[in-house]
Design an enzyme around this catalytic site. Sequence first.
Site, PDB file in Angstrom:
ATOM      1  N   LYS A  77       0.808  -1.224   0.000  1.00  0.00           N
ATOM      2  CA  LYS A  77       0.000   0.000   0.000  1.00  0.00           C
ATOM      3  C   LYS A  77       0.837   1.267   0.000  1.00  0.00           C
ATOM      4  O   LYS A  77       0.418   2.307  -0.466  1.00  0.00           O
ATOM      5  CB  LYS A  77      -0.963   0.009   1.201  1.00  0.00           C
ATOM      6  CG  LYS A  77      -0.341   0.415   2.538  1.00  0.00           C
ATOM      7  CD  LYS A  77      -1.458   0.750   3.555  1.00  0.00           C
ATOM      8  CE  LYS A  77      -0.937   1.321   4.854  1.00  0.00           C
ATOM      9  NZ  LYS A  77      -0.388   0.318   5.777  1.00  0.00           N
ATOM     10  N   HIS A 206       1.584  -3.733  14.797  1.00  0.00           N
ATOM     11  CA  HIS A 206       2.163  -2.605  14.056  1.00  0.00           C
ATOM     12  C   HIS A 206       2.210  -1.440  15.025  1.00  0.00           C
ATOM     13  O   HIS A 206       1.169  -1.018  15.525  1.00  0.00           O
ATOM     14  CB  HIS A 206       1.307  -2.283  12.828  1.00  0.00           C
ATOM     15  CG  HIS A 206       2.001  -1.388  11.840  1.00  0.00           C
ATOM     16  ND1 HIS A 206       2.555  -0.179  12.190  1.00  0.00           N
ATOM     17  CD2 HIS A 206       2.258  -1.544  10.508  1.00  0.00           C
ATOM     18  CE1 HIS A 206       3.111   0.375  11.119  1.00  0.00           C
ATOM     19  NE2 HIS A 206       2.957  -0.434  10.089  1.00  0.00           N
ATOM     20  N   SER A 209       2.873   4.230  12.013  1.00  0.00           N
ATOM     21  CA  SER A 209       3.723   4.572  10.877  1.00  0.00           C
ATOM     22  C   SER A 209       4.217   6.014  10.949  1.00  0.00           C
ATOM     23  O   SER A 209       3.447   6.929  11.213  1.00  0.00           O
ATOM     24  CB  SER A 209       2.927   4.365   9.583  1.00  0.00           C
ATOM     25  OG  SER A 209       3.774   4.443   8.479  1.00  0.00           O
ATOM     26  N   GLY A 247       6.648   0.508  10.367  1.00  0.00           N
ATOM     27  CA  GLY A 247       7.020   1.610  11.247  1.00  0.00           C
ATOM     28  C   GLY A 247       8.482   2.007  11.158  1.00  0.00           C
ATOM     29  O   GLY A 247       8.917   2.907  11.860  1.00  0.00           O
ATOM     30  N   GLU A 280       6.823  -6.010   8.132  1.00  0.00           N
ATOM     31  CA  GLU A 280       6.065  -5.441   7.009  1.00  0.00           C
ATOM     32  C   GLU A 280       6.493  -4.007   6.719  1.00  0.00           C
ATOM     33  O   GLU A 280       5.678  -3.090   6.761  1.00  0.00           O
ATOM     34  CB  GLU A 280       4.564  -5.475   7.331  1.00  0.00           C
ATOM     35  CG  GLU A 280       4.024  -6.863   7.589  1.00  0.00           C
ATOM     36  CD  GLU A 280       2.643  -6.859   8.233  1.00  0.00           C
ATOM     37  OE1 GLU A 280       1.997  -7.929   8.235  1.00  0.00           O
ATOM     38  OE2 GLU A 280       2.206  -5.807   8.739  1.00  0.00           O
ATOM     39  N   PRO A 281       7.760  -3.770   6.423  1.00  0.00           N
ATOM     40  CA  PRO A 281       8.191  -2.396   6.165  1.00  0.00           C
ATOM     41  C   PRO A 281       7.611  -1.855   4.858  1.00  0.00           C
ATOM     42  O   PRO A 281       7.637  -2.533   3.836  1.00  0.00           O
ATOM     43  CB  PRO A 281       9.722  -2.520   6.057  1.00  0.00           C
ATOM     44  CG  PRO A 281       9.961  -3.938   5.656  1.00  0.00           C
ATOM     45  CD  PRO A 281       8.855  -4.742   6.267  1.00  0.00           C
ATOM     46  N   GLY A 282       7.062  -0.651   4.920  1.00  0.00           N
ATOM     47  CA  GLY A 282       6.610   0.038   3.716  1.00  0.00           C
ATOM     48  C   GLY A 282       7.501   1.245   3.473  1.00  0.00           C
ATOM     49  O   GLY A 282       8.357   1.269   2.581  1.00  0.00           O
ATOM     50  N   TYR A 323      -2.859  13.115   4.780  1.00  0.00           N
ATOM     51  CA  TYR A 323      -3.127  11.777   5.305  1.00  0.00           C
ATOM     52  C   TYR A 323      -1.942  11.184   6.055  1.00  0.00           C
ATOM     53  O   TYR A 323      -2.117  10.410   6.979  1.00  0.00           O
ATOM     54  CB  TYR A 323      -3.521  10.824   4.170  1.00  0.00           C
ATOM     55  CG  TYR A 323      -4.821  11.176   3.530  1.00  0.00           C
ATOM     56  CD1 TYR A 323      -5.987  11.273   4.296  1.00  0.00           C
ATOM     57  CD2 TYR A 323      -4.903  11.418   2.172  1.00  0.00           C
ATOM     58  CE1 TYR A 323      -7.185  11.607   3.707  1.00  0.00           C
ATOM     59  CE2 TYR A 323      -6.105  11.756   1.574  1.00  0.00           C
ATOM     60  CZ  TYR A 323      -7.248  11.849   2.350  1.00  0.00           C
ATOM     61  OH  TYR A 323      -8.431  12.178   1.763  1.00  0.00           O
ATOM     62  N   ASP A 324      -0.742  11.488   5.599  1.00  0.00           N
ATOM     63  CA  ASP A 324       0.444  10.902   6.217  1.00  0.00           C
ATOM     64  C   ASP A 324       1.103  11.906   7.177  1.00  0.00           C
ATOM     65  O   ASP A 324       2.142  11.620   7.749  1.00  0.00           O
ATOM     66  CB  ASP A 324       1.423  10.459   5.112  1.00  0.00           C
ATOM     67  CG  ASP A 324       2.543   9.580   5.643  1.00  0.00           C
ATOM     68  OD1 ASP A 324       2.268   8.758   6.550  1.00  0.00           O
ATOM     69  OD2 ASP A 324       3.688   9.723   5.182  1.00  0.00           O
ATOM     70  N   TYR A 388       3.473   6.736   0.601  1.00  0.00           N
ATOM     71  CA  TYR A 388       2.115   7.253   0.793  1.00  0.00           C
ATOM     72  C   TYR A 388       1.922   8.559   0.046  1.00  0.00           C
ATOM     73  O   TYR A 388       1.410   9.533   0.585  1.00  0.00           O
ATOM     74  CB  TYR A 388       1.807   7.391   2.300  1.00  0.00           C
ATOM     75  CG  TYR A 388       2.060   6.102   3.038  1.00  0.00           C
ATOM     76  CD1 TYR A 388       1.236   4.998   2.813  1.00  0.00           C
ATOM     77  CD2 TYR A 388       3.144   5.950   3.892  1.00  0.00           C
ATOM     78  CE1 TYR A 388       1.481   3.788   3.436  1.00  0.00           C
ATOM     79  CE2 TYR A 388       3.398   4.738   4.510  1.00  0.00           C
ATOM     80  CZ  TYR A 388       2.574   3.663   4.283  1.00  0.00           C
ATOM     81  OH  TYR A 388       2.822   2.461   4.893  1.00  0.00           O
TER      82      TYR A 388
HETATM   83  C1  LIG Z   1       0.646   0.389   6.552  1.00  0.00           C
HETATM   84  C2  LIG Z   1       1.034  -0.918   7.074  1.00  0.00           C
HETATM   85  C3  LIG Z   1       2.371  -1.331   7.006  1.00  0.00           C
HETATM   86  C4  LIG Z   1       3.500  -0.441   6.538  1.00  0.00           C
HETATM   87  O1  LIG Z   1       3.839   0.484   7.510  1.00  0.00           O
HETATM   88  P1  LIG Z   1       5.159   1.408   7.367  1.00  0.00           P
HETATM   89  O2  LIG Z   1       5.078   2.322   8.542  1.00  0.00           O
HETATM   90  O3  LIG Z   1       5.051   2.117   6.059  1.00  0.00           O
HETATM   91  O4  LIG Z   1       6.336   0.527   7.425  1.00  0.00           O
HETATM   92  C5  LIG Z   1       2.664  -2.609   7.435  1.00  0.00           C
HETATM   93  N1  LIG Z   1       1.709  -3.444   7.899  1.00  0.00           N
HETATM   94  C6  LIG Z   1       0.417  -3.069   7.984  1.00  0.00           C
HETATM   95  C7  LIG Z   1      -0.576  -4.040   8.490  1.00  0.00           C
HETATM   96  C8  LIG Z   1       0.037  -1.793   7.584  1.00  0.00           C
HETATM   97  O5  LIG Z   1      -1.249  -1.433   7.686  1.00  0.00           O
END
Ligand SMILES: *Cc1c(COP(=O)(O)O)cnc(C)c1O
Length: 414
Positions: A77, A206, A209, A247, A280-282, A323-324, A388
């Site tokens: 996402k 989590h 973020s 995060g 789950e790094p984004g 949003y972010d 984001y």
């Molecule tokens: C948004 C989200 C992430 C990514 O978070 P970051 O802060 O960008 O690393 C990982 N896992 C879940 C379930 C999320 O909703």
Amino acid sequence: MGSSPISLQTVLCAPGVRGRRATAFRKDGLTEFMQSIMFKKQELKEPFYVLDLGVVVSLFDKWTRSLPTVRPFYAVKCNPEPALLGALAALGANFDCASRAEIEAVLALGVKPDRIVYANPCKPESHIKYAASVGVNLTTFDSRDEIQKIRKWHPKCDLLLRIKAPEDGGARCPLGPKYGALPDEIAPLLQAALAAGLSVTGVSFHIGSGDTHSRAYHGAIAAAKTVFETATGLGVPKMNVLNIGGGFTADPKFDEAASVVKSALQTYFPNEPGLSVISEPGRFFAESAFTLATNVIGKRVRDELREYWINDGIYGSMNCILYDHATVTCTPLACTSNRANPTCKGLRTYNSTVFGPTCDALDTVLTGYQLPELQVNDWLVFPNMGAYTAAAGSSFNGFNTASILTHLAYCNPT
Ligand SMILES: *Cc1c(COP(=O)(O)O)cnc(C)c1O
């Protein structure tokens, strides 16, 4: 940032990347590369992104060196650009998907379904059915209703109990208000899953973020340990997955977060054979890899104040401001009005406002920002725009975020 040439070669051949032009630029040559696009290809002066694939390789190396025992599942996402997904897949990352379309995007790159965690604790039934049909067999939950839906549509799916992180992570975007079982909900949920004949194989959380406090990982890993113990007490078969969520940021705080995670794992999960620790790094992988170039499409002078309009804004990439809760920065590229000194080094600056292109006054990107005197058709360049941003942009007023092109590039280390 040096990146290994072998990894870079792998990335250049990755699905989502191969077949697209990826331009090598020399060290510190990103600005020059952007100018070449502005001069050669941009009669229309549309905004564009540059994705630096070398940055992605370096970040992946950094993750692997700092947290070798924690497998990253990139959170799609954050930025679903296919070249980023493909590059990460080629480097060996797995994926966190939250919807049918995100799963489809990842599978389309040839990634096997066992490299996906469907990490949305509340899923539409039709998406659960789809996950079952393609063999995505790991998901999260934090409610009884979710257990019933999964029992009905995907009973072979392994479950991770999403818990609320106990400590406030100080995040810009907290997730605790929406997701995560509370301490006294944990045993009943484990029992309900057991009674439904479903297999709970682990715990996820989590901490929130953006600008998180690293210490929050410690409390959350401790809480996860308690859930493992509760599960054992209830007769749940031995759990073997710990998902520490996202995060993470790529700035120096990553080292701090990594060392908190490592020491908490050592404290609460010492010698656990067969335990798989995932994350789950984004933001970590996406944020610094993308740079956005926007064109100055309008200007107004009011005494000393300079007001500029650019062709991307709050309804587009800069939705991250709303949003972010992000703070964006930009630098000028006066390619049109000052070809001799496009970065405007040494020039006097003015108190400036930067507006987005839509007719809403909310569409204001920067106020009280110091910029040199620019002219219409000059450019403003925004670094660190990968997280984001375009992912959540709209086409309000006819300014379509989805049509912004992404140019691929990488720094040639030699
Ligand atoms: C948004 C989200 C992430 C990514 O978070 P970051 O802060 O960008 O690393 C990982 N896992 C879940 C379930 C999320 O909703």
